[in-house]
Design a protein around this motif. Structure first.
Motif, PDB file in Angstrom:
ATOM      1  N   GLU A  21      13.845 -12.637  11.852  1.00  0.00           N
ATOM      2  CA  GLU A  21      13.657 -12.595  13.296  1.00  0.00           C
ATOM      3  C   GLU A  21      14.982 -12.877  13.987  1.00  0.00           C
ATOM      4  O   GLU A  21      15.631 -13.889  13.729  1.00  0.00           O
ATOM      5  N   THR A  22      15.403 -11.987  14.873  1.00  0.00           N
ATOM      6  CA  THR A  22      16.672 -12.110  15.587  1.00  0.00           C
ATOM      7  C   THR A  22      16.406 -12.003  17.085  1.00  0.00           C
ATOM      8  O   THR A  22      15.872 -10.994  17.564  1.00  0.00           O
ATOM      9  N   ILE A  23      16.736 -13.083  17.819  1.00  0.00           N
ATOM     10  CA  ILE A  23      16.553 -13.101  19.267  1.00  0.00           C
ATOM     11  C   ILE A  23      17.858 -12.668  19.937  1.00  0.00           C
ATOM     12  O   ILE A  23      18.941 -13.158  19.605  1.00  0.00           O
ATOM     13  N   PRO A  28      23.019 -19.400  24.837  1.00  0.00           N
ATOM     14  CA  PRO A  28      23.881 -19.650  23.673  1.00  0.00           C
ATOM     15  C   PRO A  28      23.104 -19.795  22.380  1.00  0.00           C
ATOM     16  O   PRO A  28      23.618 -19.485  21.300  1.00  0.00           O
ATOM     17  N   GLU A  29      21.820 -20.262  22.448  1.00  0.00           N
ATOM     18  CA  GLU A  29      21.072 -20.452  21.215  1.00  0.00           C
ATOM     19  C   GLU A  29      20.492 -19.162  20.659  1.00  0.00           C
ATOM     20  O   GLU A  29      19.894 -19.163  19.580  1.00  0.00           O
ATOM     21  N   THR A  36      26.048 -11.961  29.922  1.00  0.00           N
ATOM     22  CA  THR A  36      26.096 -11.200  31.171  1.00  0.00           C
ATOM     23  C   THR A  36      24.795 -11.417  31.922  1.00  0.00           C
ATOM     24  O   THR A  36      23.716 -11.533  31.305  1.00  0.00           O
ATOM     25  N   ASN A  37      24.864 -11.477  33.249  1.00  0.00           N
ATOM     26  CA  ASN A  37      23.677 -11.724  34.064  1.00  0.00           C
ATOM     27  C   ASN A  37      22.697 -10.562  34.053  1.00  0.00           C
ATOM     28  O   ASN A  37      21.558 -10.710  34.512  1.00  0.00           O
ATOM     29  N   THR A  38      23.117  -9.403  33.567  1.00  0.00           N
ATOM     30  CA  THR A  38      22.212  -8.256  33.512  1.00  0.00           C
ATOM     31  C   THR A  38      21.247  -8.351  32.342  1.00  0.00           C
ATOM     32  O   THR A  38      20.326  -7.541  32.233  1.00  0.00           O
ATOM     33  N   VAL A  39      21.467  -9.302  31.437  1.00  0.00           N
ATOM     34  CA  VAL A  39      20.592  -9.525  30.286  1.00  0.00           C
ATOM     35  C   VAL A  39      19.826 -10.821  30.526  1.00  0.00           C
ATOM     36  O   VAL A  39      20.391 -11.823  30.985  1.00  0.00           O
ATOM     37  N   SER A  40      18.524 -10.826  30.243  1.00  0.00           N
ATOM     38  CA  SER A  40      17.703 -12.008  30.443  1.00  0.00           C
ATOM     39  C   SER A  40      18.054 -13.095  29.436  1.00  0.00           C
ATOM     40  O   SER A  40      18.735 -12.843  28.429  1.00  0.00           O
ATOM     41  N   ARG A  41      17.556 -14.334  29.732  1.00  0.00           N
ATOM     42  CA  ARG A  41      17.868 -15.457  28.848  1.00  0.00           C
ATOM     43  C   ARG A  41      17.445 -15.160  27.409  1.00  0.00           C
ATOM     44  O   ARG A  41      18.207 -15.341  26.478  1.00  0.00           O
ATOM     45  N   LYS A  42      16.212 -14.745  27.224  1.00  0.00           N
ATOM     46  CA  LYS A  42      15.730 -14.231  25.941  1.00  0.00           C
ATOM     47  C   LYS A  42      15.170 -12.850  26.234  1.00  0.00           C
ATOM     48  O   LYS A  42      14.061 -12.708  26.730  1.00  0.00           O
ATOM     49  N   HIS A  43      15.962 -11.846  25.934  1.00  0.00           N
ATOM     50  CA  HIS A  43      15.699 -10.487  26.406  1.00  0.00           C
ATOM     51  C   HIS A  43      14.812  -9.698  25.444  1.00  0.00           C
ATOM     52  O   HIS A  43      13.825  -9.087  25.853  1.00  0.00           O
TER      53      HIS A  43
END
Length: 573
Positions: A21-23, A28-29, A36-43
């Motif tokens: 599983e790769t998030i 950073p975790e 980049t702000n265009t990508v969600s925290r956990k996208h």
């Protein structure tokens, strides 16, 4: 080994997929962090089940796309599939993957023409196609192939080589581009024409240099709707094409460039890359086409034809660019004419008519607009304001400051008739928000035509010349000269008072007069001005006109290098 390769700003950054599983996200975790702000925290999340990989969206704001289609549920991905997280483009690579897709296939890209935007090779918004230069510089294998097995064509070739095909290609490209002046439409038309000339071509792209000298994609075309929209070009090949102004042909790229990931990954069987040269023979970009059909390889004759087409296309593109520059210049000239009219409207349309006195003024800008300034208007029946200045600099910047001080004087002087008090208000206003390095040398005179007196403040300007009836020239001492306007707030200017005697003639001028140059670079000089005032006409209007004519004669056709402004006034004898 499986990995995700980020394609961004002309670079390919790999992220190895290690676990089941790769998030992917901004935190950073995350296993794969995209800061980049265009990508969600956990996208999004990539999972592995056996030998198969799947990707799913984790409720992101900008969505997750596979091969150009937004996904709403988990889908399987295979080798070379493209995954976009918002505007960030990644390529999934799995060397051990089976050739066939699983039962739940990833969506195919839409059969739409790819779009380019910005100056980057991938990663920008709306990039359904990416062009990447791989960093294979220094690779002995690739460089050896260029020097050994790859055909290199120099210049645009000779018409003796397949002249019929070359002539037909020139006619075709000329017909396609005739009358086209929109630069954004020229390059796609070039590729459309090339696909007609080379029916074996599968992909084509045009890269041009931007203002920073970097290669950026400007047009792209592929023949098949389900074609992978990623094109990778060898940086070594492109650099050789640009630096040596040569065309390069590989008849069997898959074998000749077996060491190059950029060629072998996309199964390119044959390719041609040629320079686009401007009218000075300097490269402005490259034109590249390739084929994946092993039975339809490009030949040396094809390279000669492509070089010829690239030359014609480059000249058409240059002509369109020059035509666009010409149109922009015409627009600027029209705007400058309007600006000139506006500036002329700021100058007085007429000078005061006072019994016993005469006034004259002339203004000649070195460019369409200038930084010299004068004004002359009544304060009362007996008081005349003479305002005269020279802005540091000329052209549009000088004209803007000139308009500012003109407005300031018109708003201060009708209410403040004392030049000592008025100069303080004018200076403080000009010091407010004054552009660094810009100032105004300035003379402010209030002339009392009833009592025949003048009061004057000199803010860094050259002293007026006064022709006296006894045949001498009087100039004010340097001790009274203060700082130019706009240099120091609350500067204590000195105001002097002087009688205006019968027969005296006053000359105010800017440095465009005494610093006018002849074709040999000699200056008109203050000494020549003094001699001319002593021996010239004795009335204000005649002296002003005669001095301007003398400056023109001295310049003897040399272009005016600074604004020339003259103002004269006299009391009748």
């Amino acid at each position: 080994m499986a990995k995700l390769v980020l394609l961004h700003e002309g670079k390919a950054v790999p992220f190895e997929i290690k676990g089941d599983e790769t998030i992917i996200g901004r935190l950073p975790e995350c296993d794969v962090q995209l800061n980049t702000n265009t990508v969600s925290r956990k996208h999004a999340k990539v999972t592995r089940e056996g030998g198969q990989y799947f990707v799913e969206d984790l409720g992101s704001g900008n969505g997750t796309f596979v091969n150009g289609q937004q996904i709403k549920e988990r889908v399987a991905i295979s080798n070379q599939d493209r995954v976009k997280l918002g505007p960030m483009l990644l390529r999934f690579e799995n060397e051990a993957a089976a050739a066939s897709r699983p039962a739940t296939p990833a969506p195919k890209p839409a059969a739409t023409k790819p779009k380019f935007g910005g100056d980057d090779f991938g990663g920008a918004d709306d990039f359904e196609a990416t062009v990447n230069l791989t960093n294979d510089e220094g690779s002995d294998d690739v460089d050896d192939m260029i020097q050994g097995n790859v055909t290199v064509g120099f210049g645009f070739g000779q018409m003796s080589v397949n002249p019929e095909a070359k002539l037909k290609a020139i006619i075709d490209i000329s017909r396609a581009l005739t009358g086209e002046t929109d630069m954004d439409k020229i390059l796609p038309k070039v590729l459309d024409t090339l696909f007609g000339i080379f029916p074996q071509a599968d992909r084509g792209c045009v890269l041009l240099k931007n203002d920073a000298g970097q290669m950026v994609p400007r047009a792209y075309k592929h023949r098949r709707a389900d074609e992978d929209a990623t094109v990778k070009l060898s940086r070594t090949i492109v650099n050789k094409v640009l630096t040596e102004k040569t065309g390069i042909l590989s008849a069997d790229a898959a074998n000749e460039f077996s060491a190059s990931e950029s060629i072998s990954n996309l199964a390119i069987r044959s390719m041609m890359c040629v320079p686009m040269l401007d009218k000075q023979g300097e490269p402005i970009g490259v034109l590249n086409i390739d084929t994946q059909n092993p039975m339809a390889q490009f030949q040396s004759e094809d390279l000669e034809i492509l070089m010829t087409v690239a030359g014609q296309a480059a000249l058409t593109y240059e002509n369109a660019r020059l035509f666009k520059t010409y149109l922009e210049k015409q627009k600027q000239d029209g705007e400058m004419k309007i600006a000139m009219s506006v500036q002329q409207a700021l100058l007085p349309s007429s000078l005061p008519k006072v019994p016993g006195y005469s006034f004259f003024a002339s203004y000649d800008a070195a460019q369409a607009v200038g930084g010299d300034y004068y004004d002359c208007f009544r304060l009362t029946d007996d008081l005349i304001c003479l305002s005269f200045g020279d802005v540091a600099g000329k052209g549009v910047p000088g004209a803007l400051i000139m308009s500012r001080i003109s407005s300031c004087v018109q708003n201060v002087m009708p209410f403040v008739h004392d030049p000592a008090e008025a100069i303080q208000k004018i200076n403080n206003h000009m010091c407010s928000n004054m552009v660094e390095g810009r100032f105004v040398t300035y003379l402010l005179i209030v002339l009392d035509v009833k009592n025949h007196k003048m009061r004057m403040v000199d803010a860094g300007h050259m002293s007026p010349m006064i022709h006296k009836p006894d045949g001498t020239i009087e100039e004010f001492p340097e001790e009274i000269v203060g700082l130019p306007i706009g240099v120091m707030e609350d500067y204590p200017y000195e105001c002097i008072e002087r009688d205006v005697n019968p027969g005296e003639l006053f000359l105010l001028f800017t440095d465009g007069v005494d610093e006018a140059m002849d074709p040999s670079g000699n200056l008109y000089t203050l000494e020549r001005m003094r001699d001319f005032v002593l021996n010239g006409p004795k009335t204000a209007d005649e002296l002003g006109k005669a001095m301007l004519a003398d400056v023109r004669r001295f310049a003897n056709g040399r272009a005016q290098n600074d604004d020339i402004t003259i103002m004269t006034f006299s009391r009748d004898a």
